[in-house]
Design a protein around this motif. Structure first.
Motif, mmCIF file in Angstrom:
data_model
loop_
_atom_site.group_PDB
_atom_site.id
_atom_site.type_symbol
_atom_site.label_atom_id
_atom_site.label_comp_id
_atom_site.label_asym_id
_atom_site.label_seq_id
_atom_site.Cartn_x
_atom_site.Cartn_y
_atom_site.Cartn_z
ATOM 1 N N GLY A 89 0.776 -1.219 0.000
ATOM 2 C CA GLY A 89 0.000 0.000 0.000
ATOM 3 C C GLY A 89 0.814 1.280 0.000
ATOM 4 O O GLY A 89 0.284 2.344 -0.258
ATOM 5 N N MET A 90 2.108 1.197 0.302
ATOM 6 C CA MET A 90 2.916 2.409 0.333
ATOM 7 C C MET A 90 3.216 2.877 -1.087
ATOM 8 O O MET A 90 3.473 2.068 -1.977
ATOM 9 N N ALA A 91 3.204 4.171 -1.293
ATOM 10 C CA ALA A 91 3.535 4.716 -2.607
ATOM 11 C C ALA A 91 5.031 4.583 -2.878
ATOM 12 O O ALA A 91 5.445 4.344 -4.012
ATOM 13 N N GLN A 92 5.841 4.744 -1.841
ATOM 14 C CA GLN A 92 7.284 4.580 -1.945
ATOM 15 C C GLN A 92 7.742 3.679 -0.809
ATOM 16 O O GLN A 92 7.245 3.781 0.301
ATOM 17 N N CYS A 93 8.696 2.813 -1.109
ATOM 18 C CA CYS A 93 9.162 1.854 -0.117
ATOM 19 C C CYS A 93 10.670 1.696 -0.264
ATOM 20 O O CYS A 93 11.188 1.688 -1.379
ATOM 21 N N GLN A 94 11.362 1.524 0.860
ATOM 22 C CA GLN A 94 12.811 1.352 0.817
ATOM 23 C C GLN A 94 13.207 0.005 0.213
ATOM 24 O O GLN A 94 14.277 -0.126 -0.333
ATOM 25 N N LEU A 95 12.355 -0.989 0.360
ATOM 26 C CA LEU A 95 12.681 -2.288 -0.208
ATOM 27 C C LEU A 95 12.529 -2.233 -1.720
ATOM 28 O O LEU A 95 11.460 -1.945 -2.237
ATOM 29 N N GLY A 96 13.578 -2.482 -2.415
ATOM 30 C CA GLY A 96 13.528 -2.461 -3.871
ATOM 31 C C GLY A 96 13.441 -1.063 -4.435
ATOM 32 O O GLY A 96 13.009 -0.883 -5.570
ATOM 33 N N ALA A 97 13.825 -0.048 -3.655
ATOM 34 C CA ALA A 97 13.734 1.333 -4.119
ATOM 35 C C ALA A 97 14.628 1.543 -5.334
ATOM 36 O O ALA A 97 15.780 1.154 -5.345
ATOM 37 N N LYS A 98 14.062 2.147 -6.348
ATOM 38 C CA LYS A 98 14.827 2.500 -7.544
ATOM 39 C C LYS A 98 14.656 3.997 -7.750
ATOM 40 O O LYS A 98 13.561 4.472 -8.001
ATOM 41 N N LEU A 99 15.747 4.703 -7.603
ATOM 42 C CA LEU A 99 15.686 6.155 -7.692
ATOM 43 C C LEU A 99 15.707 6.590 -9.147
ATOM 44 O O LEU A 99 16.303 5.956 -9.996
ATOM 45 N N ARG A 100 15.079 7.707 -9.420
ATOM 46 C CA ARG A 100 15.047 8.290 -10.758
ATOM 47 C C ARG A 100 15.982 9.481 -10.808
ATOM 48 O O ARG A 100 16.358 10.039 -9.785
ATOM 49 N N GLY A 101 16.294 9.930 -12.005
ATOM 50 C CA GLY A 101 17.211 11.041 -12.190
ATOM 51 C C GLY A 101 16.619 12.396 -11.860
ATOM 52 O O GLY A 101 17.330 13.289 -11.437
ATOM 53 N N LEU A 172 19.460 7.500 -0.724
ATOM 54 C CA LEU A 172 20.107 8.500 -1.585
ATOM 55 C C LEU A 172 21.636 8.378 -1.555
ATOM 56 O O LEU A 172 22.319 9.064 -2.303
ATOM 57 N N ARG A 173 22.142 7.514 -0.678
ATOM 58 C CA ARG A 173 23.587 7.299 -0.529
ATOM 59 C C ARG A 173 24.301 8.617 -0.223
ATOM 60 O O ARG A 173 25.336 8.931 -0.773
ATOM 61 N N ARG A 174 23.681 9.386 0.682
ATOM 62 C CA ARG A 174 24.218 10.704 1.042
ATOM 63 C C ARG A 174 24.056 10.924 2.545
ATOM 64 O O ARG A 174 23.016 10.614 3.104
ATOM 65 N N HIS A 175 25.093 11.500 3.151
ATOM 66 C CA HIS A 175 24.975 11.902 4.547
ATOM 67 C C HIS A 175 24.388 13.315 4.636
ATOM 68 O O HIS A 175 23.526 13.585 5.460
ATOM 69 N N ASN A 176 24.870 14.197 3.771
ATOM 70 C CA ASN A 176 24.366 15.564 3.719
ATOM 71 C C ASN A 176 23.310 15.658 2.630
ATOM 72 O O ASN A 176 23.631 15.616 1.446
ATOM 73 N N LEU A 177 22.066 15.782 3.041
ATOM 74 C CA LEU A 177 20.964 15.802 2.073
ATOM 75 C C LEU A 177 20.754 17.190 1.503
ATOM 76 O O LEU A 177 20.925 18.195 2.193
ATOM 77 N N ASP A 180 16.111 19.769 -1.947
ATOM 78 C CA ASP A 180 15.524 19.930 -3.274
ATOM 79 C C ASP A 180 14.250 19.089 -3.386
ATOM 80 O O ASP A 180 13.927 18.294 -2.494
ATOM 81 N N LEU A 181 13.544 19.260 -4.481
ATOM 82 C CA LEU A 181 12.256 18.596 -4.668
ATOM 83 C C LEU A 181 12.384 17.069 -4.642
ATOM 84 O O LEU A 181 11.573 16.374 -4.037
ATOM 85 N N ALA A 182 13.429 16.540 -5.274
ATOM 86 C CA ALA A 182 13.618 15.083 -5.323
ATOM 87 C C ALA A 182 13.824 14.512 -3.926
ATOM 88 O O ALA A 182 13.269 13.464 -3.585
ATOM 89 N N THR A 183 14.628 15.154 -3.107
ATOM 90 C CA THR A 183 14.895 14.667 -1.739
ATOM 91 C C THR A 183 13.625 14.757 -0.889
ATOM 92 O O THR A 183 13.299 13.829 -0.168
ATOM 93 N N ARG A 184 12.918 15.867 -0.978
ATOM 94 C CA ARG A 184 11.702 16.031 -0.168
ATOM 95 C C ARG A 184 10.604 15.053 -0.598
ATOM 96 O O ARG A 184 9.830 14.588 0.221
ATOM 97 N N ALA A 185 10.549 14.718 -1.864
ATOM 98 C CA ALA A 185 9.542 13.753 -2.352
ATOM 99 C C ALA A 185 9.787 12.401 -1.720
ATOM 100 O O ALA A 185 8.854 11.695 -1.357
#
Length: 185
Positions: A89-101, A172-177, A180-185
């Motif tokens: 039911g989640m719109a986004q999930c960490q399991l199998g997450a595939k990030l977009r550009g 996101l493989r980042r310590h310092n986020l 921006d719109l992509a991170t907040r989404a």
């Protein structure tokens, strides 16, 4: 040359399928043995909750295996265990997450069916509790909030923003986020 490559690829997939089938058969047998021991030694303590949020979409990952072994050890020592598993039911999930550009591209749907199949194979039905996704009204428009404000979000006393931060850093493989719109989404 392509025919040989396709044949090898098919061979590898077939071998993985047989290995997974054999693994889940052995895991089911071990779970049955542990359940038989538990029935003789009725625990009276409050249960320890296990929720495995590691990527284990199509096979058992190392983190999932250690979680399972830990739960078996507790069960064998008389400690009651319950497994919490997501029922999708989640719109986004960490399991199998595939990030977009870019932020304009919609995220891919999580692989709920495959994830649920693995959970059904790993955990005994009588010890499993499913939970679903529930929309939460924060009383404010979170789409317009900054990253710093999102991290501070609380709901019924739970610091949801702070709890989500490690997963966001990991995905996101980042310590310092970036704010921006992509991170907040």
């Amino acid at each position: 040359m392509k025919l040989v490559s396709k044949a090898r690829s098919g061979q590898i997939r077939l071998r993985r399928w047989f290995e997974a089938k054999n693994l889940y058969h052995r895991l089911r047998r071990i779970n049955q043995q542990i359940s038989a021991f538990e029935r003789k030694n009725r625990p009276t303590d409050r249960p320890v909750i296990f929720f495995n949020a590691s990527t284990r979409i199509d096979r058992l990952s190392q983190n999932a295996a250690f979680s399972l072994l830990t739960s078996w050890g507790l069960r064998l020592s008389g400690v009651p265990v319950r497994y919490f598993v997501c029922q999708a039911g989640m719109a986004q999930c960490q399991l199998g997450a595939k990030l977009r550009g870019t932020a304009e591209e919609p995220p891919e749907l999580p692989p709920c069916d495959a994830c649920q199949r693995v959970s059904q194979r790993l955990y005994p039905v009588e010890l499993t509790r499913g939970f679903g996704w529930q929309e939460i009204d924060f009383g404010k428009n979170i789409e317009t909030m900054s990253l710093a404000e999102l991290v501070q979000i609380e709901w019924e006393g739970y610091p949801l923003g702070a709890l989500c931060l490690p997963s966001l850093n990991w995905s996101l493989r980042r310590h310092n986020l970036r704010n921006d719109l992509a991170t907040r989404a």
